[in-house]
Structure formats: structure tokens, C-alpha cells
Design a protein around this motif. Structure first.
Motif, PDB file in Angstrom:
ATOM      1  N   PHE A  65       0.799  -1.225   0.000  1.00 28.77           N
ATOM      2  CA  PHE A  65       0.000   0.000   0.000  1.00 28.77           C
ATOM      3  C   PHE A  65       0.830   1.273   0.000  1.00 28.77           C
ATOM      4  O   PHE A  65       0.315   2.343   0.311  1.00 28.77           O
ATOM      5  CB  PHE A  65      -0.963  -0.011   1.202  1.00 28.77           C
ATOM      6  N   ILE A  66       2.104   1.169  -0.350  1.00 27.74           N
ATOM      7  CA  ILE A  66       2.910   2.383  -0.396  1.00 27.74           C
ATOM      8  C   ILE A  66       2.543   3.238  -1.608  1.00 27.74           C
ATOM      9  O   ILE A  66       2.601   4.468  -1.567  1.00 27.74           O
ATOM     10  CB  ILE A  66       4.412   2.031  -0.387  1.00 27.74           C
ATOM     11  N   ILE A  67       2.122   2.614  -2.704  1.00 28.42           N
ATOM     12  CA  ILE A  67       1.731   3.354  -3.899  1.00 28.42           C
ATOM     13  C   ILE A  67       0.446   4.152  -3.695  1.00 28.42           C
ATOM     14  O   ILE A  67       0.377   5.317  -4.096  1.00 28.42           O
ATOM     15  CB  ILE A  67       1.610   2.409  -5.115  1.00 28.42           C
ATOM     16  N   PRO A  68      -0.621   3.582  -3.083  1.00 31.44           N
ATOM     17  CA  PRO A  68      -1.806   4.401  -2.835  1.00 31.44           C
ATOM     18  C   PRO A  68      -1.534   5.674  -2.046  1.00 31.44           C
ATOM     19  O   PRO A  68      -2.235   6.671  -2.210  1.00 31.44           O
ATOM     20  CB  PRO A  68      -2.721   3.446  -2.035  1.00 31.44           C
ATOM     21  N   GLY A  69      -0.511   5.671  -1.184  1.00 34.69           N
ATOM     22  CA  GLY A  69      -0.183   6.874  -0.415  1.00 34.69           C
ATOM     23  C   GLY A  69       0.356   8.013  -1.263  1.00 34.69           C
ATOM     24  O   GLY A  69       0.337   9.171  -0.845  1.00 34.69           O
ATOM     25  N   VAL A  70       0.875   7.692  -2.461  1.00 31.46           N
ATOM     26  CA  VAL A  70       1.411   8.726  -3.365  1.00 31.46           C
ATOM     27  C   VAL A  70       0.760   8.598  -4.742  1.00 31.46           C
ATOM     28  O   VAL A  70       1.353   8.951  -5.759  1.00 31.46           O
ATOM     29  CB  VAL A  70       2.953   8.597  -3.477  1.00 31.46           C
ATOM     30  N   LEU A  71      -0.473   8.101  -4.772  1.00 34.54           N
ATOM     31  CA  LEU A  71      -1.114   7.755  -6.034  1.00 34.54           C
ATOM     32  C   LEU A  71      -1.262   8.952  -6.976  1.00 34.54           C
ATOM     33  O   LEU A  71      -1.016   8.842  -8.184  1.00 34.54           O
ATOM     34  CB  LEU A  71      -2.485   7.127  -5.762  1.00 34.54           C
ATOM     35  N   LEU A  72      -1.652  10.092  -6.439  1.00 37.42           N
ATOM     36  CA  LEU A  72      -1.830  11.277  -7.295  1.00 37.42           C
ATOM     37  C   LEU A  72      -0.533  11.638  -8.002  1.00 37.42           C
ATOM     38  O   LEU A  72      -0.522  11.980  -9.190  1.00 37.42           O
ATOM     39  CB  LEU A  72      -2.333  12.458  -6.456  1.00 37.42           C
ATOM     40  N   SER A 130      12.158  -0.185  -9.342  1.00 40.12           N
ATOM     41  CA  SER A 130      11.041   0.565  -9.931  1.00 40.12           C
ATOM     42  C   SER A 130      11.130   2.057  -9.653  1.00 40.12           C
ATOM     43  O   SER A 130      10.511   2.864 -10.356  1.00 40.12           O
ATOM     44  CB  SER A 130       9.711   0.018  -9.408  1.00 40.12           C
ATOM     45  N   SER A 131      11.897   2.452  -8.628  1.00 37.69           N
ATOM     46  CA  SER A 131      12.019   3.878  -8.312  1.00 37.69           C
ATOM     47  C   SER A 131      12.913   4.622  -9.292  1.00 37.69           C
ATOM     48  O   SER A 131      13.001   5.848  -9.237  1.00 37.69           O
ATOM     49  CB  SER A 131      12.560   4.047  -6.888  1.00 37.69           C
ATOM     50  N   PHE A 132      13.586   3.904 -10.181  1.00 44.55           N
ATOM     51  CA  PHE A 132      14.481   4.544 -11.154  1.00 44.55           C
ATOM     52  C   PHE A 132      13.912   4.536 -12.573  1.00 44.55           C
ATOM     53  O   PHE A 132      14.609   4.880 -13.520  1.00 44.55           O
ATOM     54  CB  PHE A 132      15.846   3.839 -11.144  1.00 44.55           C
ATOM     55  N   SER A 195       3.342   9.090   1.928  1.00 42.72           N
ATOM     56  CA  SER A 195       2.974  10.502   2.039  1.00 42.72           C
ATOM     57  C   SER A 195       4.025  11.304   2.801  1.00 42.72           C
ATOM     58  O   SER A 195       4.372  12.425   2.421  1.00 42.72           O
ATOM     59  CB  SER A 195       1.613  10.619   2.732  1.00 42.72           C
ATOM     60  N   ALA A 196       4.576  10.724   3.882  1.00 40.63           N
ATOM     61  CA  ALA A 196       5.565  11.438   4.694  1.00 40.63           C
ATOM     62  C   ALA A 196       6.868  11.652   3.930  1.00 40.63           C
ATOM     63  O   ALA A 196       7.463  12.742   3.967  1.00 40.63           O
ATOM     64  CB  ALA A 196       5.835  10.665   5.979  1.00 40.63           C
ATOM     65  N   VAL A 197       7.340  10.605   3.229  1.00 35.43           N
ATOM     66  CA  VAL A 197       8.572  10.738   2.446  1.00 35.43           C
ATOM     67  C   VAL A 197       8.389  11.764   1.332  1.00 35.43           C
ATOM     68  O   VAL A 197       9.298  12.540   1.025  1.00 35.43           O
ATOM     69  CB  VAL A 197       8.988   9.365   1.871  1.00 35.43           C
ATOM     70  N   LEU A 198       7.201  11.787   0.735  1.00 38.09           N
ATOM     71  CA  LEU A 198       6.909  12.774  -0.304  1.00 38.09           C
ATOM     72  C   LEU A 198       7.023  14.190   0.239  1.00 38.09           C
ATOM     73  O   LEU A 198       7.609  15.079  -0.398  1.00 38.09           O
ATOM     74  CB  LEU A 198       5.506  12.521  -0.861  1.00 38.09           C
ATOM     75  N   ARG A 205       9.369   8.858  -5.331  1.00 37.75           N
ATOM     76  CA  ARG A 205      10.183   7.675  -5.586  1.00 37.75           C
ATOM     77  C   ARG A 205      11.071   7.297  -4.399  1.00 37.75           C
ATOM     78  O   ARG A 205      11.487   6.140  -4.276  1.00 37.75           O
ATOM     79  CB  ARG A 205      11.021   7.877  -6.847  1.00 37.75           C
ATOM     80  N   TRP A 206      11.365   8.270  -3.532  1.00 37.24           N
ATOM     81  CA  TRP A 206      12.198   7.953  -2.366  1.00 37.24           C
ATOM     82  C   TRP A 206      11.484   7.012  -1.394  1.00 37.24           C
ATOM     83  O   TRP A 206      12.127   6.320  -0.598  1.00 37.24           O
ATOM     84  CB  TRP A 206      12.626   9.225  -1.650  1.00 37.24           C
ATOM     85  N   ALA A 207      10.154   6.991  -1.449  1.00 37.77           N
ATOM     86  CA  ALA A 207       9.417   6.053  -0.597  1.00 37.77           C
ATOM     87  C   ALA A 207       9.774   4.609  -0.938  1.00 37.77           C
ATOM     88  O   ALA A 207       9.874   3.741  -0.059  1.00 37.77           O
ATOM     89  CB  ALA A 207       7.915   6.275  -0.760  1.00 37.77           C
ATOM     90  N   LEU A 208       9.993   4.336  -2.233  1.00 38.23           N
ATOM     91  CA  LEU A 208      10.367   2.994  -2.668  1.00 38.23           C
ATOM     92  C   LEU A 208      11.832   2.683  -2.393  1.00 38.23           C
ATOM     93  O   LEU A 208      12.244   1.516  -2.458  1.00 38.23           O
ATOM     94  CB  LEU A 208      10.084   2.835  -4.165  1.00 38.23           C
ATOM     95  N   ARG A 209      12.625   3.691  -2.089  1.00 33.32           N
ATOM     96  CA  ARG A 209      14.044   3.481  -1.825  1.00 33.32           C
ATOM     97  C   ARG A 209      14.338   3.301  -0.337  1.00 33.32           C
ATOM     98  O   ARG A 209      15.423   2.850   0.039  1.00 33.32           O
ATOM     99  CB  ARG A 209      14.852   4.659  -2.371  1.00 33.32           C
TER     100      ARG A 209
END
Length: 467
Positions: A65-72, A130-132, A195-198, A205-209
Motif C-alpha cells: 500500500f505504499i503506492i496508494p499513499g502517493v497515487l496522485l 522501480s524507483s528509477f 505521504s511522509a517521504v513525499l 520515488r524515495w518512498a520505494l528506496r
């Protein structure tokens, strides 16, 4: 204590015997008995293993569910529509469900610890890579989400069976309750982390890293602290301890198909997965757009799309998940003392009450935000009451040596008919309504300015509105 009570192959579950009495060929999925080999594990070691498995389960669902947090921001970065955004989760779940039977087969026949380690490496590596990916290769991002789903399948399929072999009866119920707490907790923390990393970095993309660092620690702990007990070790199930002859995969499947407690609980899990899949993926965006319609939030026309709703929804998911799982497991344990059908009755009752709560939460969003949030929290709490109880039902009604296959089939059916399709169908339905004359992404009527707000939400006003 861990590795305690003994049980027969045809030991009764909550609804009676697990199958017919063993004959010359044995119960399907239950070969002829052999002499049990003693196996024991210190209680502290069993608890340490359970703690590690819970930690990895937390990371597993955070990655879900990390993607839904930055979906927009993902949508704007790759220029994808709502229906395609829903397809992200569909690809993830689709690959998970296709992989689950494979991992279930391996988990019943080979080293579960090695299979779990490979799964962690797979989903961690795919998430980091995927973050790259650049915006013009959006198809590669979809593919990477599929690989993450494949890695997650190994853990979701095998980890509960290890816990089932380390603990028994009431102790197992409590451990499973703690383990399944991390489904809603991980889901909520995944959205919050994204959301917090964003907000900290300005780059989703840093959320995935960040995740691979936590997963590297999990892999080391898994290798060092988690044993690979014989199948059925907690009950001292006689067959597998000596590696006796075993049935084929198709015989295991036929046995499970005749196990009606397993069949009906799987259909119930499917219904829950359909609802939670759509809710977890779209609720943060739904709440954000509801806030825009109320005039409490500016429309997001460029990156980053900072929204407090992802954080609020994530917090609600964490809190209601913890309370719901503990409440469901404890209520089941106590009620079972007076009613042997306590587990299915508790699941059915909680879902019947959750349905109107979630419905009212959606239709009241344009009228009152507070009531919508309260009903949403109540609905999530009632859904969470089911996770540990359903897992305990499976471990109670399925013989130990078939549990990996049972978990895999339940995951496959639950996801293919549940959360693999619900995010995509929800996005497709929303997009179809947005294209209808006189409607936007949200077609609520609050005041005379709604026409402009709906235009902004659907992108029609993007050229004229100042970001």
C-alpha cells in the motif's frame, strides 16, 4: 508450550472431523502413519521467530500500500488515468495470485525458510529498481509491481503455516492475532510512509528506496532466528515428521475441495478482499477529492500533491486494525467456550454490520466529513475483526501437511475474485461516470461553485486555473 499437544490426522475442527477416517490409503492429503520423530523448540525461540515473522509481515503490507499513499503523484508522473491507476494494483495482485499456488506447492514439499528468503529478495529488489524508471517507460513500472506481487506471494502463503507449526490452540490464536494485526497496520503505515517521504523529499520515488533498507534487516533476522519446523510439529502430526509417503498436489486439492469449512471460509475471505482492496487503494484519493468539493482543499494540478487525507486514512487503518484484530481474536476465543461455531458466526456478524457503515460513510461524505470518517473507521474496525479468525479457521480444519496448499488456494481465489479486480473496476466505473454529461470525478451538488470544482477535478479547468 511450543511443540506441545498431539493430534490425529482426522482431528475434529470447529465443525466436526476434517475428513473420513484414514483407510489403507490414508485420508486424501494425509498419508499412512509412521512413527513420530520428536521435535521441540524452546519457547523463547518460538516467540522470537513469531516476532520476526510479524515484522516481515508488516513490511510486506507496507509494500502493498505504499503506492496508494502517493497515487496522485504517480498518476501525474506517468500520465495515467484512474482506470490505469487501478490496474497497477490489479497487476500486483494478479501476479501474486498466479504465484501463490507455486509457492504453496514448494512450501509443502521443500524448505519454507529458503522460499521466504527468495521472496523477500524478489519483492525488495523489484521495488527498489522501480524507483528509477523514467516516465516514458510506464509499462515497466507496471511490470515491476507485478514482480513485487510475485515476491509477496511467497510470504503470504508460507508464513502462517510456520506459525501453525510452532504454536497450538489458544496460544496459536493469540499469535495469529498479533501476526494479522500487521495487515491493517502495514497497510496504514505504507500509505503514511509514502505521504511522509513525499513531504520530506518532494519526490515520491524515495518512498520505494527506503523500504529495501528495512527489508535487508528482515532478511538477516529471518535467516538467523526463524526455524523451519516439520509440518504439523506443534500437534506432533505423525506423518511428515519421518518424511513418509505423501499424496500428490491434485489429491491435496481434491481433499480441500471436499472440506466445506475451508471452501466457505475462502468465499468469505474473497468478499472481504474485494471491499478492502478498493477501499485501501482509492479511499485516500476519494477523501482528497471530497475535501476539494467542500472547498477545504485546492485541486492538485501539479506535483507534489500534498494531502493530509493519506495520513489520516493511514492512521485510521492502523488504529482500527490493531483494535479490530485483537477484538476479533479475543471474542472468538471466549465465545468458543460456549459455542463451537463461534468463529464463523463472529465473521458473519461483523461483516453484516460493516456493510451499512461503509455505505453510509461514502454517501455522507458530501454532507458531513466527520460522520463519514467515523463510519469509515467503524467499518474498517469490523472488517479487521476477521483476519486472525479466518486464519485460525483454516489451520483448524485443514491437516498440517496441506496447509501451504490451502493458504495458496485461499489467496488465489480471494485475490482473483477480490482485490485483484476491485481497484480496477472502481477506477473504471469512476472514469465512466466522469465522462457522462454534466458530471466530473465527483458529481455532488453542494453550492453554485461546484461546476467549477468538478471541472478542476476532471482536468477541464487545468488550463485556466492558477496552480
Amino acid at each position: 508450550e511450543a511443540g506441545g499437544m498431539s493430534a490425529e490426522c482426522g482431528e475434529p475442527g470447529p465443525e466436526g472431523p476434517q475428513g473420513p477416517s484414514p483407510g489403507p490409503g490414508g485420508l486424501p492429503g494425509c498419508p499412512p502413519r509412521t512413527t513420530a520423530a520428536p521435535w521441540s523448540l524452546p519457547l523463547w525461540r518460538a516467540h522470537a521467530a513469531a516476532a520476526v515473522l510479524c515484522y516481515v509481515n508488516l513490511l510486506n503490507y507496507m509494500h502493498w500500500f505504499i503506492i496508494p499513499g502517493v497515487l496522485l503523484d504517480v498518476q501525474k508522473f506517468f500520465q495515467i488515468s484512474d482506470s490505469c491507476a487501478g490496474l497497477l494494483q490489479t497487476v500486483f495482485i494478479g501476479c501474486l495470485l498466479l504465484s501463490a499456488p507455486v509457492f504453496g506447492y514448494l512450501g509443502d514439499r521443500h524448505s519454507r525458510k529458503a522460499t521466504l528468503s527468495i521472496g523477500i529478495l524478489l519483492w525488495s529488489g523489484a521495488g527498489l529498481s522501480s524507483s528509477f524508471i523514467s516516465p516514458q517507460y510506464s509499462w515497466l513500472f507496471f511490470l515491476s509491481r507485478g514482480v513485487v506481487g510475485t515476491g509477496s506471494a511467497s510470504y503470504s502463503t508460507i508464513a502462517p503455516t510456520i506459525l501453525g507449526d510452532l504454536f497450538v490452540r489458544d496460544q496459536r490464536t493469540r499469535v495469529l492475532a498479533i501476526f494479522y494485526i500487521f495487515i491493517p497496520v502495514g497497510s496504514g503505515l505504507g500509505s503514511r510512509l509514502g505521504s511522509a517521504v513525499l513531504q520530506l523529499t518532494g519526490n515520491w520515488r524515495w518512498a520505494l528506496r527506503v523500504m529495501p533498507c528495512l527489508e535487508a534487516v528482515a532478511l538477516v533476522l529471518l535467516i538467523v532466528l526463524v526455524p523451519d519446523p516439520p509440518r504439523g510439529a506443534a500437534e506432533k502430526q505423525e506423518e511428515v515428521a519421518m518424511g513418509g509417503p505423501r499424496s500428490s498436489w491434485w489429491e491435496d486439492v481434491r481433499y480441500l475441495g471436499r472440506n466445506w469449512s475451508f471452501v466457505w471460509s475462502t468465499l468469505g475471505v474473497t468478499a472481504i478482499a474485494f471491499v478492502t482492496g478498493a477501499l485501501g487503494f482509492w479511499a485516500p484519493k476519494f477523501l482528497f477529492e471530497a475535501r476539494v468539493v467542500h472547498g477545504l482543499q485546492r485541486p492538485c494540478l501539479q506535483e507534489p500533491c500534498n494531502s493530509q487525507d493519506s495520513l489520516i486514512f493511514g492512521a485510521l487503518t492502523v488504529v482500527t486494525g490493531i483494535i479490530g484484530v485483537v477484538l476479533g481474536a479475543e471474542a472468538s476465543r471466549r465465545y468458543q467456550k460456549v459455542n463451537p461455531r463461534a468463529e464463523p458466526l463472529l465473521c458473519a456478524g461483523s461483516l453484516l454490520v460493516a456493510a451499512p457503515c461503509l455505505y453510509l460513510a461514502l454517501i455522507l461524505a458530501p454532507t458531513t466529513f466527520l460522520a463519514s470518517y467515523v463510519l469509515l473507521a467503524l467499518g474498517e474496525l469490523l472488517l479487521s475483526c476477521n483476519w486472525a479468525v479466518v486464519a485460525d479457521i483454516l489451520l483448524s480444519v485443514v491437516v498440517p501437511r496441506c496447509r501451504g496448499t490451502a493458504e495458496a488456494l485461499q489467496i488465489t481465489v480471494g485475490h482473483i475474485l477480490g482485490d485483484a479486480s476491485s481497484p480496477y473496476l472502481t477506477g473504471l466505473w469512476d472514469q465512466a461516470r466522469a465522462r457522462a454529461p454534466g458530471t466530473g470525478t465527483l458529481s455532488w451538488t453542494l453550492d453554485g461553485e461546484d461546476t467549477e470544482r468538478r471541472a478542476l477535478l476532471s482536468g477541464a479547468g487545468a488550463a485556466t486555473e492558477d496552480p
